[in-house]
Design a protein around this motif. Structure first.
Motif, PDB file in Angstrom:
ATOM      1  N   ALA A  41      10.406   2.546   5.241  1.00  0.00           N
ATOM      2  CA  ALA A  41       9.595   2.945   3.940  1.00  0.00           C
ATOM      3  C   ALA A  41       8.933   1.671   3.393  1.00  0.00           C
ATOM      4  O   ALA A  41       7.775   2.045   3.106  1.00  0.00           O
ATOM      5  N   ILE A  42       9.528   0.618   3.431  1.00  0.00           N
ATOM      6  CA  ILE A  42       8.844  -0.499   2.793  1.00  0.00           C
ATOM      7  C   ILE A  42       7.514  -0.905   3.626  1.00  0.00           C
ATOM      8  O   ILE A  42       6.519  -1.154   3.401  1.00  0.00           O
ATOM      9  N   ASN A  48       0.131   1.048   4.512  1.00  0.00           N
ATOM     10  CA  ASN A  48      -0.919   2.207   4.307  1.00  0.00           C
ATOM     11  C   ASN A  48      -1.130   1.972   2.808  1.00  0.00           C
ATOM     12  O   ASN A  48      -2.155   2.700   2.415  1.00  0.00           O
ATOM     13  N   GLY A  49      -0.414   1.312   1.929  1.00  0.00           N
ATOM     14  CA  GLY A  49      -0.688   1.435   0.471  1.00  0.00           C
ATOM     15  C   GLY A  49      -1.939   0.589  -0.054  1.00  0.00           C
ATOM     16  O   GLY A  49      -2.455   0.964  -0.686  1.00  0.00           O
ATOM     17  N   PRO A  50      -2.143  -0.779   0.747  1.00  0.00           N
ATOM     18  CA  PRO A  50      -3.680  -1.348   0.174  1.00  0.00           C
ATOM     19  C   PRO A  50      -4.736  -0.666   0.403  1.00  0.00           C
ATOM     20  O   PRO A  50      -5.620  -0.677  -0.576  1.00  0.00           O
ATOM     21  N   GLY A  51      -5.085   0.309   1.163  1.00  0.00           N
ATOM     22  CA  GLY A  51      -6.124   1.218   1.126  1.00  0.00           C
ATOM     23  C   GLY A  51      -6.139   2.559   0.713  1.00  0.00           C
ATOM     24  O   GLY A  51      -7.107   3.479   0.715  1.00  0.00           O
TER      25      GLY A  51
END
Length: 58
Positions: A41-42, A48-51
């Motif tokens: 999950a990390i 995927n989080g930055p974009g």
């Protein structure tokens, strides 16, 4: 470091991830049955989080 991911076990014995910034919890995940799933999950958040777009539903 002002921000970090933490893996911990909840009262039900599941592994969870929380993201902290300056000791304040910003979010935490669902429970996972294995530590490897929490680590995945990390990795997914980091990849995927930055974009990710922001959705304003106000």
């Amino acid at each position: 470091m002002a921000h970090k991911f933490e893996i911990y076990k909840d009262k039900a014995g599941e592994f969870r991830v929380r993201f902290k910034y300056n000791s304040e919890t910003i979010f935490s995940t669902e429970g996972y049955s294995s530590k490897a799933s929490a680590q995945n999950a990390i990795a997914s958040i980091q990849k995927n989080g930055p974009g990710a777009p922001t959705e304003d539903n106000s």
